[in-house]
Write a protein that holds these residues in place. Structure first.
Motif, PDB file in Angstrom:
ATOM      1  N   LEU A  27       0.827  -1.205   0.000  1.00  0.00           N
ATOM      2  CA  LEU A  27       0.000   0.000   0.000  1.00  0.00           C
ATOM      3  C   LEU A  27       0.863   1.256   0.000  1.00  0.00           C
ATOM      4  O   LEU A  27       0.559   2.250  -0.657  1.00  0.00           O
ATOM      5  CB  LEU A  27      -0.914  -0.002   1.229  1.00  0.00           C
ATOM      6  CG  LEU A  27      -2.286  -0.681   1.072  1.00  0.00           C
ATOM      7  CD1 LEU A  27      -3.079  -0.526   2.352  1.00  0.00           C
ATOM      8  CD2 LEU A  27      -3.054  -0.107  -0.102  1.00  0.00           C
ATOM      9  N   TYR A  28       1.960   1.184   0.763  1.00  0.00           N
ATOM     10  CA  TYR A  28       2.855   2.338   0.840  1.00  0.00           C
ATOM     11  C   TYR A  28       3.430   2.664  -0.542  1.00  0.00           C
ATOM     12  O   TYR A  28       3.472   3.816  -0.973  1.00  0.00           O
ATOM     13  CB  TYR A  28       3.993   2.060   1.828  1.00  0.00           C
ATOM     14  CG  TYR A  28       5.020   3.163   1.889  1.00  0.00           C
ATOM     15  CD1 TYR A  28       6.221   3.042   1.213  1.00  0.00           C
ATOM     16  CD2 TYR A  28       4.790   4.318   2.617  1.00  0.00           C
ATOM     17  CE1 TYR A  28       7.169   4.047   1.245  1.00  0.00           C
ATOM     18  CE2 TYR A  28       5.725   5.328   2.651  1.00  0.00           C
ATOM     19  CZ  TYR A  28       6.916   5.186   1.972  1.00  0.00           C
ATOM     20  OH  TYR A  28       7.848   6.190   2.002  1.00  0.00           O
ATOM     21  N   GLY A  29       3.875   1.613  -1.251  1.00  0.00           N
ATOM     22  CA  GLY A  29       4.452   1.820  -2.574  1.00  0.00           C
ATOM     23  C   GLY A  29       3.435   2.344  -3.568  1.00  0.00           C
ATOM     24  O   GLY A  29       3.730   3.210  -4.397  1.00  0.00           O
ATOM     25  N   ILE A  30       2.192   1.827  -3.498  1.00  0.00           N
ATOM     26  CA  ILE A  30       1.132   2.287  -4.399  1.00  0.00           C
ATOM     27  C   ILE A  30       0.786   3.745  -4.111  1.00  0.00           C
ATOM     28  O   ILE A  30       0.624   4.559  -5.027  1.00  0.00           O
ATOM     29  CB  ILE A  30      -0.110   1.385  -4.271  1.00  0.00           C
ATOM     30  CG1 ILE A  30       0.227  -0.045  -4.730  1.00  0.00           C
ATOM     31  CG2 ILE A  30      -1.281   1.936  -5.076  1.00  0.00           C
ATOM     32  CD1 ILE A  30      -0.846  -1.072  -4.389  1.00  0.00           C
ATOM     33  N   ALA A  31       0.666   4.075  -2.813  1.00  0.00           N
ATOM     34  CA  ALA A  31       0.367   5.465  -2.427  1.00  0.00           C
ATOM     35  C   ALA A  31       1.440   6.414  -2.932  1.00  0.00           C
ATOM     36  O   ALA A  31       1.154   7.507  -3.435  1.00  0.00           O
ATOM     37  CB  ALA A  31       0.227   5.551  -0.906  1.00  0.00           C
ATOM     38  N   THR A  41      -1.890   9.381   0.071  1.00  0.00           N
ATOM     39  CA  THR A  41      -1.493   8.722   1.306  1.00  0.00           C
ATOM     40  C   THR A  41      -2.144   7.346   1.395  1.00  0.00           C
ATOM     41  O   THR A  41      -3.126   7.056   0.689  1.00  0.00           O
ATOM     42  CB  THR A  41      -1.916   9.543   2.538  1.00  0.00           C
ATOM     43  OG1 THR A  41      -3.339   9.572   2.614  1.00  0.00           O
ATOM     44  CG2 THR A  41      -1.371  10.964   2.459  1.00  0.00           C
ATOM     45  N   VAL A  42      -1.580   6.492   2.267  1.00  0.00           N
ATOM     46  CA  VAL A  42      -2.173   5.179   2.503  1.00  0.00           C
ATOM     47  C   VAL A  42      -3.604   5.343   3.022  1.00  0.00           C
ATOM     48  O   VAL A  42      -4.518   4.599   2.655  1.00  0.00           O
ATOM     49  CB  VAL A  42      -1.318   4.365   3.505  1.00  0.00           C
ATOM     50  CG1 VAL A  42      -2.035   3.089   3.910  1.00  0.00           C
ATOM     51  CG2 VAL A  42       0.043   4.041   2.894  1.00  0.00           C
ATOM     52  N   GLU A  43      -3.805   6.362   3.881  1.00  0.00           N
ATOM     53  CA  GLU A  43      -5.142   6.615   4.433  1.00  0.00           C
ATOM     54  C   GLU A  43      -6.130   6.986   3.339  1.00  0.00           C
ATOM     55  O   GLU A  43      -7.302   6.584   3.374  1.00  0.00           O
ATOM     56  CB  GLU A  43      -5.075   7.723   5.486  1.00  0.00           C
ATOM     57  CG  GLU A  43      -6.360   7.996   6.239  1.00  0.00           C
ATOM     58  CD  GLU A  43      -6.829   6.779   7.042  1.00  0.00           C
ATOM     59  OE1 GLU A  43      -6.017   5.902   7.347  1.00  0.00           O
ATOM     60  OE2 GLU A  43      -8.035   6.723   7.347  1.00  0.00           O
ATOM     61  N   ASP A  44      -5.667   7.758   2.314  1.00  0.00           N
ATOM     62  CA  ASP A  44      -6.534   8.110   1.182  1.00  0.00           C
ATOM     63  C   ASP A  44      -7.037   6.853   0.483  1.00  0.00           C
ATOM     64  O   ASP A  44      -8.213   6.760   0.094  1.00  0.00           O
ATOM     65  CB  ASP A  44      -5.765   8.972   0.175  1.00  0.00           C
ATOM     66  CG  ASP A  44      -5.503  10.368   0.692  1.00  0.00           C
ATOM     67  OD1 ASP A  44      -4.535  10.995   0.242  1.00  0.00           O
ATOM     68  OD2 ASP A  44      -6.270  10.837   1.554  1.00  0.00           O
TER      69      ASP A  44
END
Length: 721
Positions: free
Chosen positions: A167-171, A177-180
């Motif tokens: 998720l971090y890499g995709i964000a 952001t990961v939260e988004d």
């Protein structure tokens, strides 16, 4: 709110001699005082002076009053692996020169975890900053009520998850952001992403870029300057500290400054004084600039003061030590200890320099095999325990881990221990599922698994969190993962240990090599010949047999004979050892081996012969038997504790479990993390194991600390090194 008003009232009453400006800041998740200071171009000290309770720590949502030097805020970036000044300039759309201007310390290189300013934040509310006044106070308090507006989503992008994506890499890829992502894919709050998953990526309405290029030096950290005349006893250190800047920034403001720093010389400094010289430096203390890659542990060793004393003098150090910081230390302590070189010290005692008392989250992964145990049938369970060697090792290691956790607690280090059953070797599918179902994001360290294949899987899965994985048993290193710690010295390290010992005193010795035939022993034979080109090589017959006549040809009656025996063949060793033992009557013979394997422990090999030949060998541990304590000899505290807890003596695996875990906890107690602790120059030692970690060029960390043991007279084992 009352607490916040009280701070402002105290400021008004105190009667400052200069017009200081302040801004309110609501602490966000993950922020610390050092990062907030970077954002507003102030210093942690200045924030602590206005918010004294922040010294005890800050929490998400807490409101701080921030002293500022100009009407500007900056975006910050925490340096990650593979970040460079060039890549950051591209990411934030600013020039390389701007990054160096905002972060002078970056001239010396950037490190993982370092906080950098990466461009100005475009302000929306110019009334947020006011001088200390009734009107200004009301404006600041009103600003606290502003609720940030939600960004407008104009469309979505569908992303198909690829193998090994996070998720971090995709964000990061889509600049959200990961939260988004989680907000728009609710299931991700409870599930991990998997290959071929389709997730929605929000695209937001365009806004002004947060990273704005600084066009000229006047837009830098220091916007208002004045001239200052050097007085007696002034130094670059105390002037920089007084004005809330680093020495590098002071020198940038004064590029033509006389290096001798003469009294009466005028220099340029920021107008605002953050920390008064009188308050910052008291009689008996001096200022010291932190060097690149210097650690708190190193400073404690060089000054000889306690961690409590250092933090009392410099409370902002609890947010991390950074190169270029100017700190207070007792006068002459550094000078007095300048000649102290920790590399000359054989061992270091971490327990004397503990300062990081935050709870440690430790995960233990071992093959308990609970899925195959039949607890209903006690007899079957007992038979299983007897036959399953890996389970016995796992239980012994774990028993030592528990004693280590309890022992560390008595020194103020608390541990949250999570235990996982890896079941068996090469168990990739199960381990990945187990890790996906548990949160390892905040874990400080993982001890285990036992098997190399499982270790590689865990190290791979936790690489995204940069979580250290410690191998408790395997001697194989990892060339793939930087977060892999090898606790057992490798065969090469053990070989080098004894070869180095012989090499130092080999000039007047007759070096003899007796090496087993075959491809397996060819590398060590070539290595010994390269180190000792004048060595005599005994001819080994077919079937790994040495004739006495062949031995006579390589021995020397007039010189000490230092003989290397390299073999894992019981028949060959039981043939060679008696021959050497017989010759010991007429020749001076000392026996060496780079690998004391199980063949040397066979009943056919007499320890009396090894003792007479004073055999030397390298070892991972001391190999002393705690059960045989001689009269008058003191039993170690660990052994006493273990006997009291379990009613038996600890074996080598239990001791190893204790030593590894206790060392890890002591390192976490004297450093920000285990990577930081790996920079210590020196060796730690506990019951039977010692540790000295260093980074490999490719892969993780290895332990270079090993013992050199010899058989002495009367069958005693003696520690040589």
């Amino acid at each position: 709110m009352k607490k916040f008003l009280l701070i402002f009232l105290l400021l008004i009453v105190s009667g400052s001699t200069f017009a200081q400006q302040y801004k309110s800041h609501t602490v966000a998740k993950g922020e610390n005082v050092y990062r907030i200071a970077k954002r507003y171009n102030t210093t942690p000290e200045a924030i602590y002076r206005i918010n004294p309770t922040a010294k005890e720590g800050i929490n998400e949502g807490e409101i701080l009053a921030i002293p500022i030097t100009d009407d500007q805020e900056y975006n910050t970036h925490v340096v990650e692996k593979d970040d460079t000044v060039y890549s950051l300039s591209k990411k934030y759309n600013i020039s390389i020169e701007t990054i160096y201007l905002l972060n002078p310390e970056a001239d010396k290189g950037i490190n993982i975890g370092q906080i950098l300013n990466v461009g100005k934040i475009v302000k929306k509310d110019p009334t947020a900053i006011d001088a200390i006044s009734e009107k200004g106070k009301e404006s600041v308090l009103d600003s606290l009520k502003i609720i940030p507006k939600e960004r407008k989503i104009i469309r979505y992008i569908t992303h198909k998850v690829k193998r090994k994506e996070t998720l971090y890499g995709i964000a990061k890829k889509y600049k959200v952001t990961v939260e988004d992502i989680k907000k728009n894919n609710k299931r991700l709050y409870a599930e991990q992403i998997k290959k071929k998953d389709k997730i929605r990526i929000p695209v937001y309405e365009d806004k002004p870029s947060p990273g704005e290029t600084i066009k000229n030096p006047t837009d830098s950290r220091v916007s208002a300057t004045t001239r200052y005349t050097i007085k007696p006893k002034d130094t670059k250190y105390n002037i920089a500290r007084r004005h809330g800047i680093t020495i590098a920034e002071l020198e940038k403001l004064n590029p033509n400054m006389n290096p001798s720093f003469p009294i009466g010389m005028q220099i340029t400094v920021p107008t605002t004084i953050f920390v008064s010289l009188k308050d910052s430096i008291q009689p008996g203390f001096e200022l010291y600039e932190v060097k690149p890659k210097e650690t708190i542990f190193r400073i404690l060793q060089r000054t000889g003061i306690s961690a409590d004393s250092l933090f009392k003098m410099n409370p902002y150090l609890r947010d991390g030590l950074k190169a270029g910081m100017v700190i207070t230390i007792p006068k002459d302590t550094l000078t007095a200890s300048t000649n102290f070189d920790v590399t000359k010290e054989k061992y270091i005692d971490l327990s004397k320099n503990l300062y990081n008392f935050s709870p440690k989250k430790v995960a233990v992964m071992l093959p308990f095999g609970l899925d195959t145990l039949n607890f209903e049938a006690r007899k079957d369970t007992e038979e299983f325990l007897k036959s399953k060697q890996s389970l016995r090792i796992a239980l012994d290691l774990y028993s030592g881990v528990l004693i280590a956790v309890d022992s560390a607690k008595t020194r103020g280090i608390t541990t949250e221990l999570n235990v996982f059953d890896t079941q068996k070797s090469n168990n990739e599918e199960y381990i990945k599922k187990m890790m996906a179902e548990n949160d390892f994001n905040e874990t400080n360290v993982v001890i285990g698994p036992l098997y190399q294949t499982n270790l590689e899987i865990v190290a791979s899965e936790l690489k995204k969190y940069n979580t250290p994985v410690f191998s408790p048993a395997s001697r194989k290193e990892s060339s793939l993962y930087d977060n892999f710690f090898q606790t057992r010295p490798t065969n090469v390290i053990l070989q080098d240990k004894i070869i180095s010992f012989v090499e130092k005193d080999s000039i007047d010795k007759n070096i003899v090599l007796i090496v087993q035939q075959g491809e397996k022993h060819k590398p060590i034979k070539e290595k010994l010949i390269a180190k000792f080109p004048n060595a005599k090589i005994a001819k080994i017959e077919e079937g790994n047999y040495l004739y006495e006549v062949r031995l006579n040809k390589v021995l020397d009656k007039n010189k000490p004979n230092w003989v290397f025996l390299e073999s894992n063949d019981v028949a060959m060793i039981s043939n060679v050892i008696p021959l050497l033992n017989a010759k010991a009557e007429s020749h001076k013979i000392t026996l060496f081996t780079t690998d004391k394997n199980n063949a040397f422990n066979n009943d056919n090999i007499k320890n009396e012969h090894l003792s007479k030949l004073h055999m030397h060998y390298p070892s991972v541990d001391k190999e002393f038997d705690n059960k045989e304590v001689e009269e008058g000899e003191e039993v170690s505290p660990f052994v006493k504790r273990y006997q009291k807890e379990y009613g038996v003596d600890p074996n080598n695996w239990a001791i190893r479990g204790f030593d590894i875990t206790y060392d890890i906890l002591m390192r976490l107690g004297t450093a920000d993390d285990l990577y930081h602790s790996a920079s210590y120059e020196g060796t730690t030692e506990y019951v039977e194991n010692k540790f000295n970690y260093s980074k490999k060029l490719l892969g993780g960390y290895h332990n270079s600390a090993a013992y050199l043991i010899k058989f002495d007279d009367e069958l005693k084992l003696t520690l040589v090194e």
